[in-house]
Write a protein that holds these residues in place. Structure first.
Motif, mmCIF file in Angstrom:
data_model
loop_
_atom_site.group_PDB
_atom_site.id
_atom_site.type_symbol
_atom_site.label_atom_id
_atom_site.label_comp_id
_atom_site.label_asym_id
_atom_site.label_seq_id
_atom_site.Cartn_x
_atom_site.Cartn_y
_atom_site.Cartn_z
ATOM 1 N N ALA A 87 0.826 -1.217 0.000
ATOM 2 C CA ALA A 87 0.000 0.000 0.000
ATOM 3 C C ALA A 87 0.855 1.259 0.000
ATOM 4 O O ALA A 87 0.455 2.300 -0.541
ATOM 5 C CB ALA A 87 -0.937 -0.009 1.202
ATOM 6 N N ALA A 88 2.033 1.177 0.596
ATOM 7 C CA ALA A 88 2.903 2.352 0.724
ATOM 8 C C ALA A 88 3.668 2.669 -0.560
ATOM 9 O O ALA A 88 4.139 3.797 -0.742
ATOM 10 C CB ALA A 88 3.904 2.131 1.859
ATOM 11 N N ARG A 89 3.772 1.690 -1.444
ATOM 12 C CA ARG A 89 4.596 1.874 -2.644
ATOM 13 C C ARG A 89 4.124 3.090 -3.448
ATOM 14 O O ARG A 89 2.947 3.243 -3.723
ATOM 15 C CB ARG A 89 4.551 0.608 -3.495
ATOM 16 N N GLY A 90 5.072 3.952 -3.783
ATOM 17 C CA GLY A 90 4.772 5.137 -4.570
ATOM 18 C C GLY A 90 4.392 6.358 -3.747
ATOM 19 O O GLY A 90 4.233 7.452 -4.302
ATOM 20 N N GLN A 91 4.255 6.190 -2.446
ATOM 21 C CA GLN A 91 3.870 7.320 -1.601
ATOM 22 C C GLN A 91 5.077 8.208 -1.278
ATOM 23 O O GLN A 91 6.219 7.745 -1.234
ATOM 24 C CB GLN A 91 3.235 6.834 -0.292
ATOM 25 N N THR A 92 4.804 9.476 -1.043
ATOM 26 C CA THR A 92 5.794 10.414 -0.505
ATOM 27 C C THR A 92 5.315 10.865 0.868
ATOM 28 O O THR A 92 4.216 11.396 1.001
ATOM 29 C CB THR A 92 5.967 11.637 -1.414
ATOM 30 N N VAL A 93 6.129 10.607 1.868
ATOM 31 C CA VAL A 93 5.777 10.923 3.256
ATOM 32 C C VAL A 93 6.248 12.340 3.577
ATOM 33 O O VAL A 93 7.445 12.640 3.500
ATOM 34 C CB VAL A 93 6.425 9.911 4.218
ATOM 35 N N TYR A 94 5.322 13.204 3.943
ATOM 36 C CA TYR A 94 5.653 14.572 4.339
ATOM 37 C C TYR A 94 5.941 14.574 5.833
ATOM 38 O O TYR A 94 5.027 14.567 6.663
ATOM 39 C CB TYR A 94 4.529 15.527 3.942
ATOM 40 N N TRP A 95 7.251 14.543 6.131
ATOM 41 C CA TRP A 95 7.715 14.470 7.514
ATOM 42 C C TRP A 95 7.928 15.893 8.016
ATOM 43 O O TRP A 95 8.832 16.594 7.586
ATOM 44 C CB TRP A 95 9.002 13.664 7.585
ATOM 45 N N ASN A 96 7.069 16.320 8.930
ATOM 46 C CA ASN A 96 7.175 17.637 9.546
ATOM 47 C C ASN A 96 8.136 17.531 10.726
ATOM 48 O O ASN A 96 7.833 16.865 11.728
ATOM 49 C CB ASN A 96 5.805 18.126 10.015
ATOM 50 N N ALA A 97 9.284 18.189 10.596
ATOM 51 C CA ALA A 97 10.335 18.062 11.605
ATOM 52 C C ALA A 97 11.051 19.390 11.771
ATOM 53 O O ALA A 97 11.217 20.138 10.793
ATOM 54 C CB ALA A 97 11.340 16.974 11.207
ATOM 55 N N TRP A 98 11.484 19.651 12.995
ATOM 56 C CA TRP A 98 12.269 20.854 13.258
ATOM 57 C C TRP A 98 13.443 20.904 12.290
ATOM 58 O O TRP A 98 14.170 19.928 12.119
ATOM 59 C CB TRP A 98 12.770 20.838 14.699
ATOM 60 N N GLY A 99 13.638 22.053 11.640
ATOM 61 C CA GLY A 99 14.641 22.156 10.598
ATOM 62 C C GLY A 99 15.865 22.955 10.977
ATOM 63 O O GLY A 99 16.617 23.379 10.097
ATOM 64 N N GLY A 100 16.111 23.140 12.270
ATOM 65 C CA GLY A 100 17.171 24.037 12.710
ATOM 66 C C GLY A 100 18.545 23.432 12.843
ATOM 67 O O GLY A 100 19.479 24.113 13.261
ATOM 68 N N ASP A 101 18.709 22.144 12.511
ATOM 69 C CA ASP A 101 20.004 21.499 12.661
ATOM 70 C C ASP A 101 20.393 20.842 11.346
ATOM 71 O O ASP A 101 19.700 19.948 10.850
ATOM 72 C CB ASP A 101 19.955 20.451 13.770
ATOM 73 N N ALA A 102 21.520 21.260 10.777
ATOM 74 C CA ALA A 102 21.923 20.782 9.452
ATOM 75 C C ALA A 102 22.196 19.285 9.451
ATOM 76 O O ALA A 102 21.859 18.580 8.486
ATOM 77 C CB ALA A 102 23.171 21.548 8.985
ATOM 78 N N ARG A 103 22.790 18.760 10.533
ATOM 79 C CA ARG A 103 23.092 17.323 10.578
ATOM 80 C C ARG A 103 21.816 16.499 10.632
ATOM 81 O O ARG A 103 21.716 15.440 9.995
ATOM 82 C CB ARG A 103 24.000 17.024 11.783
ATOM 83 N N THR A 104 20.823 16.958 11.380
ATOM 84 C CA THR A 104 19.544 16.253 11.426
ATOM 85 C C THR A 104 18.862 16.291 10.070
ATOM 86 O O THR A 104 18.308 15.283 9.602
ATOM 87 C CB THR A 104 18.633 16.871 12.501
ATOM 88 N N ASN A 105 18.881 17.442 9.422
ATOM 89 C CA ASN A 105 18.267 17.557 8.099
ATOM 90 C C ASN A 105 18.933 16.607 7.105
ATOM 91 O O ASN A 105 18.258 15.976 6.274
ATOM 92 C CB ASN A 105 18.364 18.996 7.589
ATOM 93 N N ALA A 106 20.253 16.498 7.193
ATOM 94 C CA ALA A 106 20.976 15.596 6.289
ATOM 95 C C ALA A 106 20.622 14.140 6.576
ATOM 96 O O ALA A 106 20.494 13.325 5.644
ATOM 97 C CB ALA A 106 22.487 15.813 6.430
#
Length: 393
Positions: free
Chosen positions: A26-45
């Protein structure tokens, strides 16, 4: 450190539950919009890496929606519910903790329970008192899945401090012998309030009361030893306790500049990372109180109306894979400690952690000691308000 895709695949391809393959389909082809704090470059990477892996393995993409405050995503879900949008929501996954989780749980805004359906949940300690099962005293009840661990630690300059204080009570004697060489962030900042909470847990006559909503009588009884302790500590703080660093970064700079000898963090790997970045001297090291220190776990939750809930479960499961957790714990990647129970890992998974690069300032899991549960969220505001009343003129 990069893990070969085939290694990740070998650990993830076999479903732990009979119906997991249906979820994958069921998940195949989906794009998950992950809402996450964006203030840390290492976490974003790291989040970007997760998306690359789930895309290759499962045809499930990840798009990070970078937040400045988690409440932004919570408000969006509340607004969608008010508008009657009970399906096709814009938020698929949220990095969430504490009051935001409680608000969504109380309002019926969460998908699940789903955690026990994740094959990789077998690596978790989900006992009722485990940090993976309690979020700021609120039972998780399978409505959010852990993914990274935070723990309160102290950083010290080992060339100046031969024996750091190994209990909160011992800070009084240490500061008296080393006047002006210690401080803490203002308790209006998260790090400063955590310092007070750490002391409260150690000094309170009945620590169990801290897991319940605060009452006037309970607050007075629990904090009386704390204020006696702080009254003895304050005169020997940096600048006589008349002013305080604004936040953890400012205090770290004081340590780097040689103005103080001890700082603090909620990330056990931050000292090693700061040394590598030239922000702390090579002599900086980490210690925690012998009885343990406050820790909490970062979770991901899925809103009740998520458009791509199946894909969100795939991502949550991937985050719990031992190879993913070891990659995350790598100091060269993110340096966040794993949420997995080491006793539940097989030899291959243990080897993935054993092979991680080390650094002199990077503590081991054993050196971090026991994890102490956060007090109920209501204690924090009362604690900081009373501190300000007593000590800010």
């Amino acid at each position: 450190m990069k893990f070969p895709l085939v290694l990740v695949l070998s650990l993830l391809a076999t479903p732990a539950l009979a119906d997991w393959q249906q979820n994958l389909d069921a998940a195949r082809g989906q794009t998950v919009y992950w809402n996450a704090w964006g203030g840390d470059a290492r976490t974003n990477a790291f989040i970007a890496w997760v998306g690359e892996q789930t895309e290759a393995l499962y045809d499930v993409g990840v798009a990070q929606v970078k937040l400045t405050d988690t409440a932004e995503a919570v408000t969006r879900v509340i607004s969608e519910k008010a508008a009657g949008q009970d399906t096709g929501g814009s938020v698929d996954l949220i990095w969430i903790n504490g009051p935001n989780f409680l608000a969504m749980k109380e309002q019926g805004l969460l998908h699940g329970p789903f955690v026990n359906d994740l094959p990789n949940a077998r690596y978790l300690d989900l006992g009722p008192a485990s940090p993976a099962s309690v979020d700021f005293t609120v039972p998780v009840d399978g409505l959010e899945s852990p993914w990274r661990q935070a723990k309160f630690v102290f950083t010290y300059n080992s060339t100046r401090v031969a024996k750091p204080p190994r209990s909160m009570a011992a800070f009084v004697e240490w500061a008296a012998a080393n006047p002006g060489r210690f401080t803490h962030p203002d308790p209006s900042n998260f790090m400063g309030s955590t310092f007070l909470k750490q002391a409260l847990i150690e000094l309170a006559p009945d620590v169990s009361i801290l897991q319940k909503p605060v009452t006037d009588a309970g607050f007075d009884a629990a904090t009386a030893p704390l204020w006696d302790w702080y009254d003895a500590l304050r005169p020997n703080l940096w600048r006589g306790g008349e002013t305080y660093p604004e936040n953890q970064s400012v205090q770290q700079q004081l340590l780097n500049d040689g103005e103080v000898d001890i700082a603090m963090s909620f990330d056990p790997a931050s000292t090693a990372a700061a040394i590598a970045d030239g922000l702390l001297p090579d002599s900086a090291r980490v210690f925690v109180p012998e009885s343990g220190s406050i820790g909490n776990i970062s979770f991901v939750a899925i809103p009740y109306n998520a458009a791509n809930a199946e894909g969100a479960e795939v991502v949550a499961n991937f985050l719990l894979d031992p190879v993913t957790q070891a990659h995350m714990q790598n100091i060269e990647v993110l340096g966040s400690f794993s949420v997995l129970d080491p006793s539940r890992l097989d030899d291959a998974a243990k080897a993935a952690f054993a092979d991680l690069p080390t650094a002199p300032a990077l503590p081991t899991l054993a050196e971090l000691g026991p994890t102490l549960l956060e007090p109920h969220a209501s204690w924090m505001s009362r604690l900081t308000e009373e501190w300000a009343r007593r000590y800010i003129k």
